[in-house]
Design a protein around this motif. Structure first.
Motif, PDB file in Angstrom:
ATOM      1  N   ALA A 151     -27.274  34.207 105.232  1.00  0.00           N
ATOM      2  CA  ALA A 151     -25.914  33.695 105.356  1.00  0.00           C
ATOM      3  C   ALA A 151     -25.043  34.320 104.272  1.00  0.00           C
ATOM      4  N   ARG A 152     -23.770  34.322 104.509  1.00  0.00           N
ATOM      5  CA  ARG A 152     -22.812  34.902 103.570  1.00  0.00           C
ATOM      6  C   ARG A 152     -22.078  33.783 102.848  1.00  0.00           C
ATOM      7  N   ALA A 153     -21.984  33.888 101.528  1.00  0.00           N
ATOM      8  CA  ALA A 153     -21.228  32.919 100.732  1.00  0.00           C
ATOM      9  C   ALA A 153     -19.838  33.462 100.450  1.00  0.00           C
ATOM     10  N   VAL A 154     -18.838  32.627 100.677  1.00  0.00           N
ATOM     11  CA  VAL A 154     -17.445  32.964 100.388  1.00  0.00           C
ATOM     12  C   VAL A 154     -16.936  31.958  99.366  1.00  0.00           C
ATOM     13  N   HIS A 155     -16.347  32.450  98.298  1.00  0.00           N
ATOM     14  CA  HIS A 155     -15.917  31.565  97.215  1.00  0.00           C
ATOM     15  C   HIS A 155     -14.480  31.097  97.412  1.00  0.00           C
ATOM     16  N   VAL A 156     -14.233  29.865  96.941  1.00  0.00           N
ATOM     17  CA  VAL A 156     -12.889  29.312  96.943  1.00  0.00           C
ATOM     18  C   VAL A 156     -12.517  28.975  95.505  1.00  0.00           C
ATOM     19  N   ASP A 157     -11.260  29.198  95.162  1.00  0.00           N
ATOM     20  CA  ASP A 157     -10.810  29.024  93.776  1.00  0.00           C
ATOM     21  C   ASP A 157     -10.852  27.566  93.349  1.00  0.00           C
ATOM     22  N   MET A 158     -11.088  27.372  92.056  1.00  0.00           N
ATOM     23  CA  MET A 158     -10.959  26.057  91.446  1.00  0.00           C
ATOM     24  C   MET A 158     -10.333  26.223  90.077  1.00  0.00           C
ATOM     25  N   ALA A 366     -28.672  33.703  73.092  1.00  0.00           N
ATOM     26  CA  ALA A 366     -28.727  34.039  74.519  1.00  0.00           C
ATOM     27  C   ALA A 366     -27.825  33.119  75.321  1.00  0.00           C
ATOM     28  N   TYR A 367     -27.329  33.629  76.442  1.00  0.00           N
ATOM     29  CA  TYR A 367     -26.489  32.888  77.381  1.00  0.00           C
ATOM     30  C   TYR A 367     -26.754  33.463  78.761  1.00  0.00           C
ATOM     31  N   VAL A 368     -26.115  32.906  79.789  1.00  0.00           N
ATOM     32  CA  VAL A 368     -26.230  33.454  81.139  1.00  0.00           C
ATOM     33  C   VAL A 368     -24.912  34.140  81.504  1.00  0.00           C
ATOM     34  N   PRO A 369     -24.936  35.435  81.834  1.00  0.00           N
ATOM     35  CA  PRO A 369     -23.702  36.118  82.242  1.00  0.00           C
ATOM     36  C   PRO A 369     -23.117  35.518  83.514  1.00  0.00           C
ATOM     37  N   GLY A 370     -21.810  35.604  83.641  1.00  0.00           N
ATOM     38  CA  GLY A 370     -21.136  34.991  84.774  1.00  0.00           C
ATOM     39  C   GLY A 370     -21.397  35.647  86.108  1.00  0.00           C
ATOM     40  N   THR A 371     -21.885  36.885  86.118  1.00  0.00           N
ATOM     41  CA  THR A 371     -22.058  37.612  87.376  1.00  0.00           C
ATOM     42  C   THR A 371     -23.039  36.929  88.316  1.00  0.00           C
ATOM     43  N   GLY A 372     -24.043  36.228  87.784  1.00  0.00           N
ATOM     44  CA  GLY A 372     -25.036  35.601  88.637  1.00  0.00           C
ATOM     45  C   GLY A 372     -24.503  34.448  89.449  1.00  0.00           C
ATOM     46  N   PHE A 373     -23.315  33.947  89.106  1.00  0.00           N
ATOM     47  CA  PHE A 373     -22.774  32.761  89.760  1.00  0.00           C
ATOM     48  C   PHE A 373     -21.750  33.098  90.839  1.00  0.00           C
ATOM     49  N   TYR A 374     -21.660  34.384  91.178  1.00  0.00           N
ATOM     50  CA  TYR A 374     -20.773  34.839  92.246  1.00  0.00           C
ATOM     51  C   TYR A 374     -21.567  35.677  93.240  1.00  0.00           C
ATOM     52  N   ALA A 375     -21.335  35.462  94.520  1.00  0.00           N
ATOM     53  CA  ALA A 375     -22.077  36.185  95.548  1.00  0.00           C
ATOM     54  C   ALA A 375     -21.776  37.674  95.540  1.00  0.00           C
ATOM     55  N   ASP A 376     -20.588  38.051  95.075  1.00  0.00           N
ATOM     56  CA  ASP A 376     -20.199  39.456  95.084  1.00  0.00           C
ATOM     57  C   ASP A 376     -20.425  40.144  93.741  1.00  0.00           C
ATOM     58  N   GLY A 377     -21.069  39.449  92.794  1.00  0.00           N
ATOM     59  CA  GLY A 377     -21.368  40.076  91.513  1.00  0.00           C
ATOM     60  C   GLY A 377     -20.200  40.139  90.555  1.00  0.00           C
ATOM     61  N   GLY A 417     -11.816  51.465  73.792  1.00  0.00           N
ATOM     62  CA  GLY A 417     -11.677  51.075  75.186  1.00  0.00           C
ATOM     63  C   GLY A 417     -13.058  50.931  75.790  1.00  0.00           C
ATOM     64  N   THR A 418     -13.140  50.872  77.099  1.00  0.00           N
ATOM     65  CA  THR A 418     -14.444  50.717  77.741  1.00  0.00           C
ATOM     66  C   THR A 418     -14.415  51.371  79.099  1.00  0.00           C
ATOM     67  N   THR A 419     -15.593  51.541  79.674  1.00  0.00           N
ATOM     68  CA  THR A 419     -15.701  52.074  81.024  1.00  0.00           C
ATOM     69  C   THR A 419     -16.370  51.032  81.889  1.00  0.00           C
ATOM     70  N   ALA A 420     -16.184  51.172  83.169  1.00  0.00           N
ATOM     71  CA  ALA A 420     -16.787  50.209  84.094  1.00  0.00           C
ATOM     72  C   ALA A 420     -18.300  50.331  84.064  1.00  0.00           C
ATOM     73  N   HIS A 421     -18.959  49.234  84.117  1.00  0.00           N
ATOM     74  CA  HIS A 421     -20.416  49.210  84.152  1.00  0.00           C
ATOM     75  C   HIS A 421     -20.862  48.768  85.529  1.00  0.00           C
ATOM     76  N   PRO A 422     -21.910  49.393  86.070  1.00  0.00           N
ATOM     77  CA  PRO A 422     -22.364  48.982  87.411  1.00  0.00           C
ATOM     78  C   PRO A 422     -22.945  47.585  87.390  1.00  0.00           C
ATOM     79  N   HIS A 423     -22.668  46.854  88.446  1.00  0.00           N
ATOM     80  CA  HIS A 423     -23.218  45.507  88.604  1.00  0.00           C
ATOM     81  C   HIS A 423     -23.862  45.417  89.966  1.00  0.00           C
ATOM     82  N   SER A 424     -24.984  44.758  90.025  1.00  0.00           N
ATOM     83  CA  SER A 424     -25.651  44.563  91.311  1.00  0.00           C
ATOM     84  C   SER A 424     -24.930  43.468  92.082  1.00  0.00           C
ATOM     85  N   PRO A 425     -24.367  43.787  93.257  1.00  0.00           N
ATOM     86  CA  PRO A 425     -23.690  42.746  94.019  1.00  0.00           C
ATOM     87  C   PRO A 425     -24.688  41.777  94.604  1.00  0.00           C
ATOM     88  N   GLY A 426     -24.198  40.589  94.908  1.00  0.00           N
ATOM     89  CA  GLY A 426     -25.023  39.615  95.598  1.00  0.00           C
ATOM     90  C   GLY A 426     -25.782  38.710  94.662  1.00  0.00           C
TER      91      GLY A 426
END
Length: 435
Positions: A151-158, A366-377, A417-426
């Motif tokens: 199934a596909r997860a779609v996020h809604v703003d809060m 240590a902490y948990v990065p925010g990317t894991g909490f979004y379906a699109d990374g 400055g910085t450059t974009a870093h690859p993130h695994s989607p999903g």
């Protein structure tokens, strides 16, 4: 198919072409190896959502367990029903009454933690390609469950007061225009994991009405509702819409996760499907664990124990919020939870929590990065901090260290400055210490 490779001697998977398509959605977390390092005692882990079970009255629990075996061993060590022990289901209804829920034990299905309840609901409702609307961010393992059922997860703003009802209505309408329909709204409305925010009272009825008009079933996940640190428990969504909400509860946060006892409260027709799904998944789960939880709730002063838990977590939350206020550099913001386990921290523009994690662990936090909490990374600019497990002085130490790491990252950003870093989607599959 028989492999000639010695056991444990090959990294090549001879069954690669045999897996079901859904197995492709089972992706291991890229940060799991870092958490093996983060479990070392010298590192302050603000990552895991593990309750502090050491605060339980262990001697009383041990005596109760011994009495259970002596008095009811033949029942406790036998098979049970897939729906769960009838006495425990009655007790669960008493627990839910604190959140305004008027339930009948027949509509309760006991599960192996609320995670299994989430899996059973997904199995019953989701076909490949279906859509689940969730908060953004949302519980990482829920995303993994939805992905496992293709199934596909779609996020809604809060915002700081929970889901925006108008954004939810627009999300449903947008899906409808695209020829799709949401099957479920998955929500953790009270002390949300990971953001720590709570859906405001006046928005709860609005959210229910939006879902009712759209014909969308609400899946209310509520493991933290009785861990309120101010005021009284919030009224559950299920209390105001029993025909439109499947409610998931758990004793993992209010008693002990090692017992693995949760439940689903569902409309009768849905309940029947969940029981059938449970039978095919596990036949029955631990009668001993169910009877132990039921006996604890019936014989121990569990409400007083909950008060002690709340006092302990309040002290730890306040230690975290105080340390954040004292040490974090300008441009960093965070939520202020009224209960539960988590604070959601947002970094200044340009910083990436996932890229920063190895340096944080190197500095012993240590902490948990925010990317894991979004379906699109997405979510690179955020992180989840947990205050439930370390003592207050360790929390303050960890936040102080983390603030230093963030300052270092800001200096690098300002200089180079910085450059974009690859993130695994999903979605990714976390270890239990990250859930």
């Amino acid at each position: 198919m028989q492999s000639d490779e010695p056991s444990g001697g090959s990294r090549v998977d001879p069954w690669l072409g045999h897996y079901a398509q859904r197995a492709g959605g089972m992706v291991a977390s890229e940060v799991r190896a870092l958490f093996a390092v983060a479990s070392r005692p010298e590192i302050v882990s603000l990552a895991g959502g593990m309750p502090n079970v050491s605060a339980l009255p262990m001697e009383a629990v041990a005596a109760m367990m011994a009495d259970l075996v002596t008095e009811r061993g033949p029942v406790a060590l036998q098979y049970g029903s897939a729906q769960g022990d009838p006495s425990l289901r009655e007790t669960i209804c008493t627990v839910m009454a604190a959140e305004g829920i008027d339930a009948h034990p027949d509509d309760v299905v006991v599960t192996v933690g609320s995670q299994q309840a989430l899996d059973l609901v997904s199995r019953v409702f989701l076909d490949p390609g279906d859509t689940v609307v969730t908060e953004g961010p949302t519980y990482v393992t829920a995303l993994g469950t939805f992905a496992a059922y293709q199934a596909r997860a779609v996020h809604v703003d809060m915002d700081e007061r929970g889901v925006l009802p108008e954004a939810l209505a627009e999300s449903f309408a947008r899906l409808e225009r695209a020829g799709r329909r949401a099957k479920l709204l998955y929500t953790v409305p009270t002390f949300q994991n990971p953001a720590g925010v709570t859906l405001a009272t006046e928005r709860r009825l609005e959210v229910l009405e939006v879902c009712r008009r759209a014909g969308v079933l609400v899946l209310e996940d509520n493991p933290y509702g009785l861990l309120h640190l101010e005021g009284e428990p919030m009224r559950a969504l299920r209390a105001d819409a029993p025909a439109d909400v499947v409610y998931l509860g758990s004793f993992s946060k209010t008693l002990a996760p090692g017992l693995r006892v949760g439940w689903a409260l569902a409309p009768s027709a849905v309940r029947d499907k969940l029981v059938l799904a449970a039978e095919s998944a596990m036949l029955s789960h631990s009668a001993f664990a169910q009877l132990a939880v039921d006996r604890y709730l019936r014989t121990q002063p569990w409400e007083e124990q909950l008060k002690q838990f709340r006092e302990m977590y309040r002290e730890r939350r306040d230690a975290m919020l105080g340390a954040l206020e004292e040490h974090m550099p300008a441009g960093v913001s965070w939520t202020r939870p009224g209960g539960g386990f988590f604070v959601w921290l947002t970094l200044p523009e340009g910083l990436d929590s996932k890229t920063m994690l190895p340096r944080a662990v190197q500095n012993r936090v240590a902490y948990v990065p925010g990317t894991g909490f979004y379906a699109d990374g997405t979510g690179q600019q955020a992180m989840r901090l947990s205050y439930c497990y370390p003592p207050p002085e360790r929390i303050a130490q960890g936040v102080r260290t983390l603030a230093g790491v963030i300052r270092g990252e800001l200096q690098l950003w300002e200089t180079f400055g910085t450059t974009a870093h690859p993130h695994s989607p999903g979605p990714q599959t976390p270890g239990p210490d990250q859930s």
